[in-house]
Design a protein around this motif. Structure first.
Motif, PDB file in Angstrom:
ATOM      1  N   THR A   1      29.996 -23.372  34.661  1.00  0.00           N
ATOM      2  CA  THR A   1      31.150 -23.587  34.841  1.00  0.00           C
ATOM      3  C   THR A   1      32.034 -22.539  34.468  1.00  0.00           C
ATOM      4  OG1 THR A   1      31.289 -24.813  32.554  1.00  0.00           O
ATOM      5  CG2 THR A   1      30.784 -25.922  34.644  1.00  0.00           C
ATOM      6  N   LEU A   2      33.287 -22.306  34.946  1.00  0.00           N
ATOM      7  CA  LEU A   2      34.252 -21.167  34.797  1.00  0.00           C
ATOM      8  C   LEU A   2      35.410 -21.741  33.704  1.00  0.00           C
ATOM      9  CD1 LEU A   2      34.698 -19.688  38.142  1.00  0.00           C
ATOM     10  CD2 LEU A   2      33.153 -19.103  36.305  1.00  0.00           C
ATOM     11  N   THR A   3      35.554 -23.118  33.781  1.00  0.00           N
ATOM     12  CA  THR A   3      36.581 -23.862  32.888  1.00  0.00           C
ATOM     13  C   THR A   3      35.956 -24.789  32.131  1.00  0.00           C
ATOM     14  OG1 THR A   3      37.000 -25.307  34.671  1.00  0.00           O
ATOM     15  CG2 THR A   3      38.303 -23.378  34.689  1.00  0.00           C
ATOM     16  N   GLY A   4      36.568 -25.116  31.188  1.00  0.00           N
ATOM     17  CA  GLY A   4      35.907 -26.251  30.384  1.00  0.00           C
ATOM     18  C   GLY A   4      36.744 -26.374  28.805  1.00  0.00           C
ATOM     19  N   CYS A   5      36.195 -27.172  28.008  1.00  0.00           N
ATOM     20  CA  CYS A   5      36.870 -27.336  26.816  1.00  0.00           C
ATOM     21  C   CYS A   5      35.841 -27.199  25.554  1.00  0.00           C
ATOM     22  CB  CYS A   5      37.471 -28.849  26.576  1.00  0.00           C
ATOM     23  SG  CYS A   5      36.126 -30.080  26.931  1.00  0.00           S
ATOM     24  N   ALA A   6      36.527 -26.735  24.394  1.00  0.00           N
ATOM     25  CA  ALA A   6      35.590 -26.263  23.525  1.00  0.00           C
ATOM     26  C   ALA A   6      35.202 -27.540  22.351  1.00  0.00           C
ATOM     27  CB  ALA A   6      36.224 -25.068  22.771  1.00  0.00           C
ATOM     28  N   PHE A   7      33.898 -27.365  21.963  1.00  0.00           N
ATOM     29  CA  PHE A   7      33.586 -28.569  21.068  1.00  0.00           C
ATOM     30  C   PHE A   7      34.377 -28.145  19.579  1.00  0.00           C
ATOM     31  CE2 PHE A   7      30.423 -29.736  17.520  1.00  0.00           C
ATOM     32  CZ  PHE A   7      30.726 -30.979  17.553  1.00  0.00           C
ATOM     33  N   PHE A   8      34.435 -26.914  19.326  1.00  0.00           N
ATOM     34  CA  PHE A   8      34.894 -26.293  17.946  1.00  0.00           C
ATOM     35  C   PHE A   8      35.421 -25.064  18.401  1.00  0.00           C
ATOM     36  CE2 PHE A   8      30.789 -25.691  17.087  1.00  0.00           C
ATOM     37  CZ  PHE A   8      30.797 -24.395  16.553  1.00  0.00           C
ATOM     38  N   GLU A   9      36.325 -24.402  17.478  1.00  0.00           N
ATOM     39  CA  GLU A   9      36.608 -22.908  17.696  1.00  0.00           C
ATOM     40  C   GLU A   9      36.280 -22.575  15.953  1.00  0.00           C
ATOM     41  OE1 GLU A   9      37.607 -21.186  19.838  1.00  0.00           O
ATOM     42  OE2 GLU A   9      38.317 -22.669  21.152  1.00  0.00           O
TER      43      GLU A   9
ATOM     44  N   THR B   1      31.802 -10.396  43.014  1.00  0.00           N
ATOM     45  CA  THR B   1      32.172  -9.578  41.917  1.00  0.00           C
ATOM     46  C   THR B   1      31.244  -9.673  40.667  1.00  0.00           C
ATOM     47  OG1 THR B   1      33.344 -11.491  41.083  1.00  0.00           O
ATOM     48  CG2 THR B   1      34.695  -9.999  42.665  1.00  0.00           C
ATOM     49  N   HIS B   2      31.457  -8.533  40.001  1.00  0.00           N
ATOM     50  CA  HIS B   2      30.523  -8.404  38.715  1.00  0.00           C
ATOM     51  C   HIS B   2      31.187  -9.444  37.812  1.00  0.00           C
ATOM     52  CE1 HIS B   2      27.600  -6.835  36.132  1.00  0.00           C
ATOM     53  NE2 HIS B   2      28.513  -6.643  35.124  1.00  0.00           N
ATOM     54  N   TRP B   3      32.695  -9.907  37.885  1.00  0.00           N
ATOM     55  CA  TRP B   3      33.194 -10.827  37.182  1.00  0.00           C
ATOM     56  C   TRP B   3      32.372 -12.007  37.342  1.00  0.00           C
ATOM     57  CZ3 TRP B   3      38.337  -9.936  39.743  1.00  0.00           C
ATOM     58  CH2 TRP B   3      38.995  -9.014  39.200  1.00  0.00           C
ATOM     59  N   ILE B   4      32.215 -12.547  38.292  1.00  0.00           N
ATOM     60  CA  ILE B   4      31.390 -13.874  38.606  1.00  0.00           C
ATOM     61  C   ILE B   4      29.926 -13.784  38.055  1.00  0.00           C
ATOM     62  CG2 ILE B   4      30.361 -15.214  40.513  1.00  0.00           C
ATOM     63  CD1 ILE B   4      33.079 -16.064  39.849  1.00  0.00           C
ATOM     64  N   TYR B   5      29.319 -12.604  38.517  1.00  0.00           N
ATOM     65  CA  TYR B   5      28.030 -12.567  38.283  1.00  0.00           C
ATOM     66  C   TYR B   5      27.655 -12.576  36.481  1.00  0.00           C
ATOM     67  CZ  TYR B   5      23.141 -10.694  37.252  1.00  0.00           C
ATOM     68  OH  TYR B   5      21.946 -10.586  37.069  1.00  0.00           O
TER      69      TYR B   5
ATOM     70  N   LEU C   1      41.952 -15.892  35.467  1.00  0.00           N
ATOM     71  CA  LEU C   1      41.060 -16.460  34.594  1.00  0.00           C
ATOM     72  C   LEU C   1      39.767 -15.829  34.523  1.00  0.00           C
ATOM     73  CD1 LEU C   1      39.897 -19.075  33.138  1.00  0.00           C
ATOM     74  CD2 LEU C   1      38.968 -19.771  35.262  1.00  0.00           C
ATOM     75  N   LEU C   2      39.116 -15.008  35.812  1.00  0.00           N
ATOM     76  CA  LEU C   2      38.012 -14.140  35.652  1.00  0.00           C
ATOM     77  C   LEU C   2      38.071 -12.948  34.487  1.00  0.00           C
ATOM     78  CD1 LEU C   2      36.817 -14.546  39.230  1.00  0.00           C
ATOM     79  CD2 LEU C   2      36.014 -15.740  37.264  1.00  0.00           C
ATOM     80  N   LYS C   3      39.250 -12.432  34.977  1.00  0.00           N
ATOM     81  CA  LYS C   3      39.644 -11.105  34.212  1.00  0.00           C
ATOM     82  C   LYS C   3      39.887 -11.484  32.720  1.00  0.00           C
ATOM     83  CE  LYS C   3      43.167  -8.724  35.984  1.00  0.00           C
ATOM     84  NZ  LYS C   3      44.323  -8.514  36.701  1.00  0.00           N
ATOM     85  N   ASN C   4      40.558 -12.563  32.387  1.00  0.00           N
ATOM     86  CA  ASN C   4      40.813 -12.680  31.157  1.00  0.00           C
ATOM     87  C   ASN C   4      39.330 -13.234  30.400  1.00  0.00           C
ATOM     88  OD1 ASN C   4      43.431 -12.333  31.159  1.00  0.00           O
ATOM     89  ND2 ASN C   4      43.864 -14.580  31.696  1.00  0.00           N
ATOM     90  N   ARG C   5      38.246 -13.825  30.997  1.00  0.00           N
ATOM     91  CA  ARG C   5      37.170 -14.397  30.355  1.00  0.00           C
ATOM     92  C   ARG C   5      36.435 -13.275  29.604  1.00  0.00           C
ATOM     93  NH1 ARG C   5      34.894 -19.472  31.559  1.00  0.00           N
ATOM     94  NH2 ARG C   5      33.208 -18.582  30.868  1.00  0.00           N
ATOM     95  N   VAL C   6      36.471 -12.084  30.562  1.00  0.00           N
ATOM     96  CA  VAL C   6      35.632 -10.825  30.104  1.00  0.00           C
ATOM     97  C   VAL C   6      36.664  -9.715  29.380  1.00  0.00           C
ATOM     98  CG1 VAL C   6      34.289 -11.033  32.225  1.00  0.00           C
ATOM     99  CG2 VAL C   6      36.037  -9.457  32.275  1.00  0.00           C
ATOM    100  N   ALA C   7      37.795 -10.053  29.365  1.00  0.00           N
ATOM    101  CA  ALA C   7      38.670  -8.889  28.709  1.00  0.00           C
ATOM    102  C   ALA C   7      38.291  -8.438  27.291  1.00  0.00           C
ATOM    103  CB  ALA C   7      40.243  -9.138  28.930  1.00  0.00           C
TER     104      ALA C   7
ATOM    105  N   ARG D   1      30.519  -8.322  23.754  1.00  0.00           N
ATOM    106  CA  ARG D   1      29.458  -8.078  24.364  1.00  0.00           C
ATOM    107  C   ARG D   1      29.229  -7.383  25.836  1.00  0.00           C
ATOM    108  NH1 ARG D   1      27.610 -14.117  25.332  1.00  0.00           N
ATOM    109  NH2 ARG D   1      29.732 -14.150  26.073  1.00  0.00           N
ATOM    110  N   VAL D   2      30.456  -6.968  26.404  1.00  0.00           N
ATOM    111  CA  VAL D   2      30.533  -6.409  27.645  1.00  0.00           C
ATOM    112  C   VAL D   2      30.196  -4.745  27.079  1.00  0.00           C
ATOM    113  CG1 VAL D   2      32.309  -5.315  28.985  1.00  0.00           C
ATOM    114  CG2 VAL D   2      32.350  -7.508  28.490  1.00  0.00           C
TER     115      VAL D   2
END
Length: 589
Positions: free
Chosen positions: A19-27, A289-293, A244-250, A254-255
């Motif tokens: 999934t690309l979106t979701g909530c966190a169990f904890f931070e 896109t490599h974002w999606i991959y 969203l994709l850009k922010n997820r990898v920014a 590990r990138v």
């Protein structure tokens, strides 16, 4: 480490991580804390024995020899961040298994993350050796033929994730605008789960390959269809998805430098499409896109690889007739002895759904039904009414409630709300379908199964070839298994109808209306190996034992692979650094 069968668990875990979106169990704590290596898998060599054909000898017999293909894996680090992300993605299923035992929960998470990498290494080695065919197959003449089978399966799933994410983003926008939300987008399903099961398609053992590259049709492009308001909503959702994709990898530590280079190419390409064609034409490029991959495509690819490994391990060859006969004979002899000596063992087996080969009596028969339920509101009314009235009054009240039941035919596993029906409507359809088949038991059984998938709401009635077993005469003091009205309707059919006929008087219980079908009877003595298990003739007892033997072989093949590959590599090539992540459960104690 004490392991269990993990492929199914890994597969569900991998899918949960797409999934690309979701909530966190904890931070958790700091960025530096996340970057600690929790487990390390060293590089190692996988040796795969491969049979190589050497043609024919002088007498025309095939010649071959065994070669060992070597595949070197890459070293892999699993970070504390990966553990937190895994738990966030899978917290619901993890808590079902472990509750508040967070130590076991997090330890399992780490082991599963390692297993995922080890399984992928194993699949990659088998693909490299040609034992698993990936995007190609070998034809009857021994020629290698390229195809897009695996790539297409991956791309379809990626676009399912993209579509689901776009729906979530559109709902986010609609919520901001205080407007009703939506559940689907285009012709894709947001969820693969449905309210009701769909009828299983007939099994096809042929390996169907795809020779054309799959691409999403233009009809799915967000922003190209619908009214102006919907097109605007689609365009805004696509913009948010790109961000969203850009922010997820920014800020992902590990990138790698190569990842960053590919992300920059993604952004340039997407911007070019927007500037030259418009944001409506970004959709077909998003899935490439490599974002999606990086975010989800890798997990989807793993899912496909794990499915290929399951098929590889399940390919255990054909079952010999002698094996089936031997299993049938030994099972029959055991049942004849046990059930003759103690009828309660027989009763436990027949009511428990076991494959029964010997019947010491014919006191059991089978029925199928379609449940047209009362609504929750009607059930509440009935409960209140029962507390203040006699049984006869309750019976009359239930009959009156039936007139207000609203039924819906099922379309792709969901209620088709565009076609509301009454109980009488459904009963008339059942009558028109089933009456002409009253003298053809096999056709009637198949037809009623179709009607079950079309109208029924009882989960236990789906995919139930034999139906529900009913005991004709109860022992002294023995309670009914079913509601009394259902049991009475079943026994009425036994006394008055033939197998393959429907009881056209609706049977009413507290659940709603049951349209009942007399599925089959039993007879004293043994069943033959060639006998069909039901009048519908879907399978014989031979088929059942053949599947049982094959399943046992598959289990043994899996256990062998697990011990020789998965567990061995875990113990030999994996280092866990528990001190670095044990605070994850200690902080929650």
């Amino acid at each position: 480490m004490n392991k269990k069968r993990v492929l199914t668990g890994i597969l569900s875990t991998v899918v949960a991580g797409t999934t690309l979106t979701g909530c966190a169990f904890f931070e958790h704590d700091t960025e530096r804390d996340y970057q600690q290596v929790a487990a390390h898998i060293e590089s190692y060599v996988v040796e795969t024995p491969v049979k190589v054909d050497d043609g024919l000898d002088e007498a025309g017999f095939p010649l071959s020899h065994i070669e060992t293909k070597k595949y070197t894996t890459e070293a892999i680090d699993i970070y504390k961040y990966d553990i937190v992300q895994y738990v966030n993605n899978n917290i619901s299923s993890l808590q079902q298994s472990y509750g508040s035992d967070y130590r076991s929960l997090f330890r399992y998470a780490v082991e599963m993350l390692v297993d995922i990498e080890l399984v992928e290494n194993a699949v990659d080695a088998l693909i490299d050796a040609g034992e698993i065919k990936w995007n190609y197959h070998v034809d009857e003449d021994g020629n290698t033929v390229p195809d897009y089978t695996e790539t297409n399966a991956i791309n379809r799933q990626i676009y399912s994730v993209i579509d689901s994410s776009l729906v979530n983003l559109k709902n986010e926008i609609l919520d901001e605008r205080d407007k009703p939300q939506i559940t689907t987008s285009g012709d894709s399903n947001v969820s693969t789960d449905t309210t009701y099961p769909t009828k299983p398609e007939e099994e096809n053992d042929e390996d169907v390959r795809e020779y054309e590259k799959w691409e999403p049709s233009i009809s799915r492009y967000p922003g190209l269809s619908g009214d102006a308001e919907n097109r605007s909503l689609d365009r805004e959702a696509v913009r948010r998805l790109i961000n969203l994709l850009k922010n997820r990898v920014a800020d992902d530590f590990r990138v790698t430098a190569e990842d960053k280079r590919l992300f920059e190419e993604d952004e340039n390409n997407i911007n070019k499409i927007i500037n030259e064609k418009g944001i409506e034409y970004v959709y077909p490029a998003l899935g490439q896109t490599h974002w999606i991959y990086y975010i989800t495509g890798k997990s989807v690819e793993r899912s496909q690889k794990i499915s290929s490994l399951q098929a590889y391990l399940n390919d255990t060859g054909s079952v010999e007739t002698s094996e089936v006969v031997k299993t049938y004979t030994s099972t029959l002899n055991e049942q004849r002895s046990a059930y003759t000596a103690d009828v309660s063992e027989f009763e436990s087996a027949v009511t428990g759904g076991s494959t029964v080969l010997f019947y010491p009596n014919n006191n059991y028969f089978y029925v199928k039904h379609i449940l047209l339920p009362f609504s929750d509101e009607q059930k509440g009314w009935l409960t209140n009414y029962k507390s203040k009235h006699t049984e006869d009054e309750v019976e009359e009240y239930r009959k009156r409630l039936v007139d207000n039941i609203v039924c819906y035919p099922h379309l792709y596993g969901e209620d088709d709300k565009t076609r509301p029906m009454t109980v009488s409507d459904v009963m008339e359809i059942v009558r028109s379908k089933m009456l002409p088949l009253s003298s053809n038991v096999a056709a009637a059984d198949a037809a009623f199964d179709d009607l079950i998938y079309l109208y029924n709401t009882d989960p236990g009635a789906f995919n139930n070839n034999k139906g529900y077993v009913v005991k004709y005469k109860l022992n002294d003091g023995e309670n009914e298994t079913y509601m009394q009205e259902f049991a009475d309707g079943a026994r009425y059919m036994y006394d008055n109808l033939n197998v393959g006929e429907v009881y056209y008087e609706p049977v009413i219980t507290d659940y709603g209306v049951h349209i009942m079908y007399f599925a089959s009877t039993t007879k004293v003595g043994e069943v033959a190996l060639s006998d069909y298990t039901t009048p519908g003739r879907l399978e014989t007892y031979y088929d059942i034992f053949e599947k049982q033997i094959k399943s046992q072989r598959e289990s043994e093949a899996y256990t062998k692979w697990e011990n020789e590959v998965l567990t061995y590599n875990f113990n030999k090539h994996v280092t866990l650094y528990e001190k670095r992540y044990k605070d994850l459960w200690e902080d929650r104690s």
